[in-house]
Design a protein around this motif. Structure first.
Motif, PDB file in Angstrom:
ATOM      1  N   SER A 153       0.853  -1.183   0.000  1.00 30.03           N
ATOM      2  CA  SER A 153       0.000   0.000   0.000  1.00 30.03           C
ATOM      3  C   SER A 153       0.890   1.235   0.000  1.00 30.03           C
ATOM      4  O   SER A 153       1.998   1.231   0.547  1.00 30.03           O
ATOM      5  N   ARG A 155       1.066   5.591   0.517  1.00 24.64           N
ATOM      6  CA  ARG A 155       0.429   6.779   1.072  1.00 24.64           C
ATOM      7  C   ARG A 155       1.208   8.009   0.670  1.00 24.64           C
ATOM      8  O   ARG A 155       2.434   7.990   0.574  1.00 24.64           O
ATOM      9  N   TYR A 163      -2.307  10.365   3.326  1.00 29.03           N
ATOM     10  CA  TYR A 163      -3.557   9.941   2.693  1.00 29.03           C
ATOM     11  C   TYR A 163      -3.260   8.759   1.776  1.00 29.03           C
ATOM     12  O   TYR A 163      -2.159   8.603   1.251  1.00 29.03           O
ATOM     13  N   ALA A 164      -4.260   7.915   1.606  1.00 33.87           N
ATOM     14  CA  ALA A 164      -4.093   6.701   0.812  1.00 33.87           C
ATOM     15  C   ALA A 164      -4.056   7.031  -0.677  1.00 33.87           C
ATOM     16  O   ALA A 164      -4.769   7.910  -1.155  1.00 33.87           O
ATOM     17  N   LEU A 165      -3.217   6.314  -1.397  1.00 40.07           N
ATOM     18  CA  LEU A 165      -3.147   6.412  -2.850  1.00 40.07           C
ATOM     19  C   LEU A 165      -3.578   5.085  -3.452  1.00 40.07           C
ATOM     20  O   LEU A 165      -3.355   4.022  -2.865  1.00 40.07           O
ATOM     21  N   ASN A 166      -4.193   5.153  -4.615  1.00 37.47           N
ATOM     22  CA  ASN A 166      -4.637   3.947  -5.303  1.00 37.47           C
ATOM     23  C   ASN A 166      -3.454   3.331  -6.040  1.00 37.47           C
ATOM     24  O   ASN A 166      -3.039   3.827  -7.075  1.00 37.47           O
ATOM     25  N   ARG A 167      -2.900   2.260  -5.507  1.00 35.58           N
ATOM     26  CA  ARG A 167      -1.698   1.686  -6.112  1.00 35.58           C
ATOM     27  C   ARG A 167      -1.957   1.100  -7.498  1.00 35.58           C
ATOM     28  O   ARG A 167      -1.020   0.906  -8.265  1.00 35.58           O
ATOM     29  N   ALA A 168      -3.221   0.848  -7.826  1.00 40.52           N
ATOM     30  CA  ALA A 168      -3.535   0.356  -9.167  1.00 40.52           C
ATOM     31  C   ALA A 168      -3.235   1.415 -10.222  1.00 40.52           C
ATOM     32  O   ALA A 168      -3.069   1.097 -11.400  1.00 40.52           O
ATOM     33  N   ARG A 169      -3.156   2.675  -9.789  1.00 45.89           N
ATOM     34  CA  ARG A 169      -2.865   3.779 -10.713  1.00 45.89           C
ATOM     35  C   ARG A 169      -1.409   4.239 -10.607  1.00 45.89           C
ATOM     36  O   ARG A 169      -1.043   5.275 -11.155  1.00 45.89           O
TER      37      ARG A 169
END
Length: 241
Positions: A153, A155, A163-169
């Motif tokens: 994951s 951040r 804040y969380a980042l979308n690792r798929a992107r």
């Protein structure tokens, strides 16, 4: 991802070149010698890298090895010690990675138009399939970079905390990074900026960057732990009797 107009025919295979950049020190390794010269299963890390790019099937016509001037003698001694017969040219590096790549490119001035790979000298485990795929994608699209999806994951940081980042992107960028030779030469005629972290960042204002699936084995030797992992991967790749 890319404008179809930038896609080229796959019918012909242009000349291929490689620039291996090896200007690191042993600081983070806690070593007494530059990390590109560290022993990896009996041979220098850099020799493993050079061998990967010298595989006949890849068809690379010229390999340029960029080293600090004061490391030339050490490399010549290692080549003699290990009886290295792989054809390559040594070019003096610059004060930054950007300057080192520019010096390597200068050596290719006058060569026929083709595709050039820029690769970290301390990435000795790059599978041939990744190198080939990146060369071919650069031929088709002009600029291509090997990259992998983050496993963990991720951040971002802000004034409130994180804040969380979308690792798929997101993608973790590797090398090789391959480009149309004339495109990369044109990009390196521009002034160096502090935002340049790799060759893709030098080129991206001139041309879209196409991403190629990399490989998690394609690690960059930076810390002692990396060297242990590299040894394990290399042992696993060796044929058993």
């Amino acid at each position: 991802m890319n404008d179809p107009k930038t896609t080229r025919s796959q019918d012909s295979k242009p000349p291929r070149y490689a620039i291996l950049v090896a200007g690191g020190s042993g600081t983070r390794m806690g070593a007494s010698q530059p990390k590109q010269f560290l022993n990896l299963l009996g041979e220098p890390v850099l020799l493993h890298t050079l061998r990967r790019f010298s595989e006949h099937a890849l068809g690379i016509q010229q390999c340029v090895l960029v080293l600090p001037q004061d490391q030339f003698t050490t490399w010549h001694q290692l080549c003699a010690q290990h009886q290295v017969q792989i054809p390559h040219t040594i070019v003096a590096g610059g004060a930054t990675r950007w300057a080192s790549v520019r010096n390597g490119l200068a050596h290719l001035t006058g060569q026929p138009a083709g595709v050039v790979a820029v690769h970290d000298g301390v990435r000795p485990l790059t599978p041939r399939s990744v190198i080939e795929a990146t060369f071919q994608a650069a031929h088709n699209h002009g600029a291509a970079v090997a990259a992998v999806v983050p496993k963990d994951s991720v951040r971002g940081l802000n004034q409130q905390g994180s804040y969380a980042l979308n690792r798929a992107r997101l993608r973790l960028v590797q090398t090789p990074q391959c480009f149309d030779l004339e495109l990369l030469q044109r990009a390196y005629q521009l002034p160096e900026l502090t935002t340049f972290t790799d060759d893709a960042s030098v080129v991206e204002d001139l041309h879209p960057i196409y991403l190629v699936e990399g490989d998690y084995r394609n690690l960059k030797i930076t810390t002692p732990e990396d060297l242990l992992v590299a040894e394990a991967i290399l042992r696993a790749e060796q044929p058993t009797e």
